[in-house]
Design a protein around this motif. Structure first.
Motif, short mmCIF file in Angstrom:
data_model
loop_
_atom_site.label_atom_id
_atom_site.label_comp_id
_atom_site.label_asym_id
_atom_site.label_seq_id
_atom_site.Cartn_x
_atom_site.Cartn_y
_atom_site.Cartn_z
N ARG A 6 0.84 -1.20 0.00
CA ARG A 6 0.00 0.00 0.00
C ARG A 6 0.87 1.25 0.00
N SER A 7 1.97 1.24 0.78
CA SER A 7 2.84 2.41 0.83
C SER A 7 3.62 2.56 -0.48
N ASP A 9 2.43 1.97 -3.34
CA ASP A 9 1.46 2.46 -4.31
C ASP A 9 1.45 3.98 -4.34
N LYS A 10 1.94 4.61 -3.27
CA LYS A 10 1.96 6.07 -3.18
C LYS A 10 3.41 6.55 -3.13
N THR A 12 6.30 9.74 -2.80
CA THR A 12 6.54 11.08 -2.28
C THR A 12 6.87 11.99 -3.46
N CYS A 39 -2.67 14.58 -6.76
CA CYS A 39 -1.98 14.34 -5.49
C CYS A 39 -2.97 14.13 -4.36
N VAL A 40 -2.50 13.43 -3.35
CA VAL A 40 -3.24 13.24 -2.11
C VAL A 40 -2.52 14.05 -1.04
N ARG A 48 1.32 12.99 -1.54
CA ARG A 48 1.62 11.68 -2.08
C ARG A 48 0.95 11.58 -3.44
N ARG A 50 -0.39 8.72 -6.15
CA ARG A 50 -0.65 7.30 -6.41
C ARG A 50 0.02 6.92 -7.73
N ARG A 51 0.65 5.76 -7.73
CA ARG A 51 1.31 5.29 -8.95
C ARG A 51 0.31 5.20 -10.10
N ASP A 53 -2.26 7.12 -10.62
CA ASP A 53 -2.49 8.47 -11.11
C ASP A 53 -1.31 8.94 -11.97
#
Length: 65
Positions: A6-7, A9-10, A12, A39-40, A48, A50-51, A53
């Protein structure tokens, strides 16, 4: 999905900039102009990406090239 996948997948901002070989200032310029990948924003203000996106954004860039 476990925490480590999950980490991953996002990304920096630094990871994104390294992958695209652009400076942070370029990324933030794109973001200001509405041209950056979606971005989130985390509660601490960090961003972050998402890959998925990023992949969609890159596909869109190919279409307009």
């Amino acid at each position: 999905m476990n925490d480590s996948s999950r980490s991953r997948d996002k990304m920096t901002v630094d990871e994104l900039c390294a992958e695209l070989q652009v400076s942070r200032s370029t990324f933030y310029d794109w973001r200001q102009k509405g041209r950056a990948p979606r971005c989130v924003k985390l509660p601490n203000g960090s961003l972050r990406i998402r890959r998925s996106d990023l992949e969609n954004w890159l596909t869109d860039c190919e279409g307009s090239a």
